[in-house]
Design an enzyme around this catalytic site. Structure first.
Site, PDB file in Angstrom:
ATOM      1  N   SER A 129       0.847  -1.200   0.000  1.00  0.00           N
ATOM      2  CA  SER A 129       0.000   0.000   0.000  1.00  0.00           C
ATOM      3  C   SER A 129       0.873   1.236   0.000  1.00  0.00           C
ATOM      4  O   SER A 129       2.014   1.218   0.495  1.00  0.00           O
ATOM      5  CB  SER A 129      -0.899   0.026   1.238  1.00  0.00           C
ATOM      6  OG  SER A 129      -1.553   1.280   1.381  1.00  0.00           O
TER       7      SER A 129
ATOM      8  N   TYR B  61      -1.934  -0.277  10.288  1.00  0.00           N
ATOM      9  CA  TYR B  61      -2.034  -0.712   8.886  1.00  0.00           C
ATOM     10  C   TYR B  61      -0.783  -0.292   8.122  1.00  0.00           C
ATOM     11  O   TYR B  61      -0.184  -1.090   7.388  1.00  0.00           O
ATOM     12  CB  TYR B  61      -3.282  -0.100   8.249  1.00  0.00           C
ATOM     13  CG  TYR B  61      -3.453  -0.405   6.781  1.00  0.00           C
ATOM     14  CD1 TYR B  61      -3.949  -1.632   6.360  1.00  0.00           C
ATOM     15  CD2 TYR B  61      -3.112   0.546   5.811  1.00  0.00           C
ATOM     16  CE1 TYR B  61      -4.112  -1.917   5.005  1.00  0.00           C
ATOM     17  CE2 TYR B  61      -3.274   0.270   4.459  1.00  0.00           C
ATOM     18  CZ  TYR B  61      -3.772  -0.961   4.065  1.00  0.00           C
ATOM     19  OH  TYR B  61      -3.918  -1.233   2.725  1.00  0.00           O
TER      20      TYR B  61
END
Length: 228
Positions: free
Chosen positions: A125, A137
């Site tokens: 990501s 995350y």
């Protein structure tokens, strides 16, 4: 026909990946908590190490030759450091990092034992490059990028390529978890002024798995609409 294991096969991106890979001649074996409409799916909890080992053993029994692995499954809660619970942090790290490492290990050992040229693609990501609001995350994806680089280097001599794609925000349920005004601000900050369509990321993954990427390993493709 070459066989490939795809985690997160029932999500918006997973469905798009499965369809693209099937169009490119792959037989896709999906892993998720629910069945994917796009491919055969084994119901496996990726936060459970024993379930992963048992599931991979079952896949290997049905498909003795595996040629590809896409670690696509991910947990994104969109919670800040002062809001995320211990259990939520553990689930995020388990699914986003520990599961890809375990699956990559099991997959690579089998490919090496059978002398099968193979490829692994990890879905990282932009958050792994440029941390945002959900720092757990972001940390998991940054570690996944380093895992990609390390495995790419260490498995190259065994004929196994390991690469990653680091998308920006992708249209779908995960994007919907970004609350306003953050969602609009992020889109405005993206030079292309839009989020990615799942198919756009699936195309990059298909390329990384293909012979056209034969000299790429340990690489990370930043498909983020021009953020950097």
């Amino acid at each position: 026909m070459k066989n490939i294991v795809l985690t997160g096969a029932a999500g918006a991106l997973g469905i798009s990946i499965a369809e693209e890979l099937q169009n490119n001649g792959w037989n896709v074996i999906g892993i998720d908590l629910k069945r994917s409409p796009a491919c055969e799916t084994l119901l496996i909890d990726l936060s459970d190490r024993d379930a992963i080992r048992d599931g991979f053993k079952a896949i290997s029994h049905s498909y003795p030759e595996l040629h590809g692995l896409v670690n696509n499954a991910g947990v994104f809660l969109g919670k800040g450091w002062d809001d995320i619970t211990d259990d939520e942090a553990s689930e995020t790290l388990n699914v986003n990092l520990r599961a890809p490492l375990l699956l990559s290990t099991l997959f690579a050992k089998q490919a090496i034992a059978k002398a099968i040229p193979a490829a692994i693609v990890n879905v990282a990501s932009v958050a792994g490059r440029e941390p945002g609001y959900d720092i757990v995350y972001a940390a998991s994806k940054a570690a996944l990028i380093q895992m990609t680089r390390g495995l790419g280097r260490q498995l190259a001599g065994n004929g196994i390529r390991v690469n990653a794609v680091a998308p920006g925000v992708i249209e779908g349920p995960m994007a919907d978890r970004i609350s306003e005004p953050g969602r609009t601000l992020y889109m405005q900050r993206t030079p292309m002024k839009r989020f990615a369509e799942p198919a756009e990321i699936a195309n990059v993954i298909a390329f990384l798995l293909s012979p056209k990427a034969s000299y790429l390993t340990g690489a990370v493709i930043d498909a983020n609409g021009g953020l950097f």
